[in-house]
Design a protein around this motif. Structure first.
Motif, PDB file in Angstrom:
ATOM      1  N   GLN A 162      -3.529  -5.302  -7.942  1.00  0.00           N
ATOM      2  CA  GLN A 162      -4.146  -6.191  -6.958  1.00  0.00           C
ATOM      3  C   GLN A 162      -4.475  -7.544  -7.587  1.00  0.00           C
ATOM      4  OE1 GLN A 162      -7.404  -3.747  -5.661  1.00  0.00           O
ATOM      5  NE2 GLN A 162      -6.179  -2.759  -4.065  1.00  0.00           N
TER       6      GLN A 162
ATOM      7  N   ASN B 136      -3.354   4.117  -2.531  1.00  0.00           N
ATOM      8  CA  ASN B 136      -3.302   3.229  -3.688  1.00  0.00           C
ATOM      9  C   ASN B 136      -2.394   2.040  -3.394  1.00  0.00           C
ATOM     10  OD1 ASN B 136      -4.970   4.888  -5.203  1.00  0.00           O
ATOM     11  ND2 ASN B 136      -3.274   6.012  -6.110  1.00  0.00           N
ATOM     12  N   SER B 137      -2.457   1.045  -4.249  1.00  0.00           N
ATOM     13  CA  SER B 137      -1.594  -0.126  -4.078  1.00  0.00           C
ATOM     14  C   SER B 137      -0.721  -0.309  -5.310  1.00  0.00           C
ATOM     15  CB  SER B 137      -2.427  -1.374  -3.832  1.00  0.00           C
ATOM     16  OG  SER B 137      -3.301  -1.593  -4.910  1.00  0.00           O
TER      17      SER B 137
ATOM     18  N   ASN C 114      -0.701   7.266  -0.217  1.00  0.00           N
ATOM     19  CA  ASN C 114      -1.922   7.907  -0.710  1.00  0.00           C
ATOM     20  C   ASN C 114      -3.119   6.950  -0.757  1.00  0.00           C
ATOM     21  OD1 ASN C 114      -1.451   6.283  -2.935  1.00  0.00           O
ATOM     22  ND2 ASN C 114      -1.069   7.961  -4.350  1.00  0.00           N
TER      23      ASN C 114
ATOM     24  N   GLU D 248       0.849  -1.191   0.000  1.00  0.00           N
ATOM     25  CA  GLU D 248       0.000   0.000   0.000  1.00  0.00           C
ATOM     26  C   GLU D 248       0.888   1.246   0.000  1.00  0.00           C
ATOM     27  OE1 GLU D 248      -3.403   0.041  -0.194  1.00  0.00           O
ATOM     28  OE2 GLU D 248      -3.216  -2.134  -0.431  1.00  0.00           O
TER      29      GLU D 248
ATOM     30  N   PHE E 263       0.040  -0.750 -10.887  1.00  0.00           N
ATOM     31  CA  PHE E 263      -0.696   0.018  -9.888  1.00  0.00           C
ATOM     32  C   PHE E 263      -2.189  -0.275  -9.931  1.00  0.00           C
ATOM     33  CE2 PHE E 263       3.237   2.264 -10.392  1.00  0.00           C
ATOM     34  CZ  PHE E 263       3.519   2.755  -9.121  1.00  0.00           C
ATOM     35  N   GLY E 264      -2.860   0.011  -8.800  1.00  0.00           N
ATOM     36  CA  GLY E 264      -4.319  -0.033  -8.715  1.00  0.00           C
ATOM     37  C   GLY E 264      -4.905  -1.428  -8.796  1.00  0.00           C
TER      38      GLY E 264
END
Length: 112
Positions: free
Chosen positions: A56, A25-26, A23, A20, A51-52
């Protein structure tokens, strides 16, 4: 006009890592082994960040050995390390799953 585009296929050298960001986001980080990339057609290695939601999904489903395609841009970074100034390139983009690791494919056939 500048163009910064990188496309390759390879296999993660270990399971992806999801973390994580401050901010909220992941980002999923992985290192790919890419056949024929290095001098003498040897295996080369590429760092990848996704990202995002796509990151995930990659972290939840990818494991070491999957064949994946990466499409993104190269990003350069410098930092101070224990042994002096360090630098590296990372591909920032998307990962497309192509084929499960050979051992997982064999297990799926055996279980069927």
């Amino acid at each position: 006009m500048n163009l910064n585009k990188y496309i390759c296929t390879g296999r993660p050298t270990k399971d992806p890592e999801l973390r994580e960001l401050p901010n909220g986001n992941s980002v999923c980080e992985l290192r790919l082994a890419v056949d024929g990339m290095a001098r003498g057609r040897e295996t080369g290695y590429v760092n990848v960040s996704v990202f995002g939601p796509a990151g995930q999904a990659a972290a939840n489903h990818l494991t070491k050995g999957w064949l994946v395609a990466v499409d993104g841009r190269l990003e350069y970074a410098e930092w101070d390390g224990k042994d002096g100034r360090r630098h590296d390139y990372t591909v920032v983009g998307n990962v497309e799953f192509l084929a499960a690791p050979r051992s997982a494919s064999a297990e799926a056939v055996t279980a069927a």
